[in-house]
Design an enzyme around this catalytic site. Structure first.
Site, PDB file in Angstrom:
ATOM      1  N   LYS A  82     -36.979 -13.697  23.727  1.00 47.07           N
ATOM      2  CA  LYS A  82     -36.646 -14.797  22.818  1.00 47.07           C
ATOM      3  C   LYS A  82     -36.870 -16.174  23.438  1.00 47.07           C
ATOM      4  CE  LYS A  82     -35.157 -12.376  19.234  1.00 47.07           C
ATOM      5  NZ  LYS A  82     -35.833 -12.426  17.922  1.00 47.07           N
ATOM      6  N   GLU A 104     -30.051 -18.927  14.010  1.00 52.81           N
ATOM      7  CA  GLU A 104     -29.340 -17.714  13.625  1.00 52.81           C
ATOM      8  C   GLU A 104     -29.496 -16.716  14.758  1.00 52.81           C
ATOM      9  OE1 GLU A 104     -33.128 -16.222  13.821  1.00 52.81           O
ATOM     10  OE2 GLU A 104     -32.566 -18.126  12.888  1.00 52.81           O
ATOM     11  N   SER A 358     -38.474  -5.455  25.393  1.00 57.03           N
ATOM     12  CA  SER A 358     -38.218  -6.816  24.934  1.00 57.03           C
ATOM     13  C   SER A 358     -36.935  -7.429  25.458  1.00 57.03           C
ATOM     14  CB  SER A 358     -38.209  -6.855  23.401  1.00 57.03           C
ATOM     15  OG  SER A 358     -37.242  -5.952  22.898  1.00 57.03           O
TER      16      SER A 358
END
Length: 374
Positions: A82, A104, A358
């Site tokens: 991210k 969010e 990830s």
């Protein structure tokens, strides 16, 4: 400028009040892409702050009979992919003169990444998070607070990512002059899917070069988990033009918007959604908060329809088994999200496989241990 369409998917389905903000964002994005200093700043932040390039790891015991490589986005600063997107959008927001960020988050990793870059650049940060996800991901809630972000609980609906996204959009509409909405996945109205894809494409470009160096050939298959789809679209970007490389996205069985969904509009874009015959959005379920979303990025829907990528599902139990197996065989604790990808990679009919790991599993330990106790 891009049309923001991927076949019949994408576009803008938003209140009229947001069109000027989206036009401003698109113009700023296109200007940044033309400015060599933008890429130079991101590259410098990537190497000196985020920890890029992330390594490839050959998982020697996880899947006997395969050469299974992990692209280690879990080793990126903050523990997940991210940060690639959050850094890029924060630099873009500063170029646009925005002083406040709203975001969010579901699994909390995007919220942590947003809070991290806001601390780094001195920006106000408000993160919306469903109450259920706050319960499941308590360590990340605490990290966001330590980083100076205000975490606002969302207490209606399923109290997960869908509702958190809706609340973040409402905030943005109200404060659009001063605020940038730092969306966390390749979803939402144009130009967000394009922005997130390009900022995450570093995963795929690095991985392609690393695979050629390690094996002197490309993988037979590239596998990644898909919720909104940002880590998957990022690693796929490096291999889209390699027709012999299979691209495989793995959804949660209870949130398989590509596998069992229908075309509709959610959060400002047309894509494949979990919806009933009247177009009402259905509840999604996954043990992993990051996959617990009833929609998906529009480019994934296009890749499915075109046949360039295939999308399959993994159950909660399969993800939990893969989570424990990677920890026990490789000494790597994955997040529950990429554990879904690991579950399908293990039984894939291919010898040389690349999986996007990830994120790391610290945030999921309580949930996994609770499942074992049941």
């Amino acid at each position: 400028m891009s049309t923001g369409l991927y076949g019949v998917y994408g576009g803008r389905f938003v209140p009229e009040t947001l069109i000027p903000a989206l036009d401003e964002l698109e113009a700023g994005w296109q200007e940044a892409l033309r400015d060599p200093s933008f890429r130079a700043e991101l590259d410098a932040l990537g190497s000196s702050y985020a920890g890029r390039p992330t390594p490839l790891t050959l998982a020697e015991r996880f899947a006997p009979g395969k050469r299974l490589y992990l692209k280690r986005e879990d080793l990126l600063h903050t523990g997940a992919h991210k940060l690639n997107n959050a850094l890029g959008q924060a630099v873009l927001a500063r170029r646009l003169g925005k002083k406040r960020i709203v975001a969010e988050t579901g699994a909390g990793q995007h919220g942590v990444a947003a809070a991290t870059v806001c601390a780094r650049f001195g920006l106000e940060c408000v993160v919306y998070m469903g109450e259920e996800d706050m319960r499941r991901q308590r360590p990340n809630v605490e990290r966001m607070g330590l980083l100076g972000a205000e975490v606002r609980p969302v207490e209606f609906g399923t109290r997960t990512l869908k509702e958190a996204t809706s609340e973040a959009i409402r905030d943005w509409i109200t404060n659009v002059e001063t605020t940038h909405y730092l969306i966390g996945s390749c979803v939402g109205p144009h130009p967000y899917p394009e922005i997130v894809r390009e900022l995450q494409a570093v995963i795929g470009h690095e991985a392609r070069a690393q695979m050629l160096e390690a094996e002197e050939r490309l993988p037979e298959a590239v596998v990644a988990c898909v919720g909104g789809g940002s880590n998957a679209i990022g690693i796929f970007a490096g291999f889209l033009d390699d027709a012999d490389v299979r691209l495989i996205g793995v959804e949660a069985a209870g949130a398989a918007s590509l596998g069992t969904g229908r075309t509709g509009v959610l959060h400002g874009a047309r894509s494949s959604l979990l919806a009933d015959e009247d177009g009402q959005i259905l509840d999604a379920h996954s043990i992993s908060a990051g996959l617990d979303y009833p929609g998906v990025g529009p480019e994934h829907a296009f890749l499915r329809d075109s046949g360039r990528a295939a999308y399959v599902a993994a159950t909660d139990d399969e993800a939990l088994a893969a989570f424990r197996r990677l920890a026990g065989t490789e000494g790597i604790i994955p997040a529950l999200e990429p554990a879904h990808a690991l579950a399908r990679a293990a039984d894939l009919d291919a010898e040389l496989v690349l999986v996007c790991l990830s994120g790391r599993g610290d945030k999921d330990l309580a949930e996994v241990l609770a499942q074992r106790a049941q």
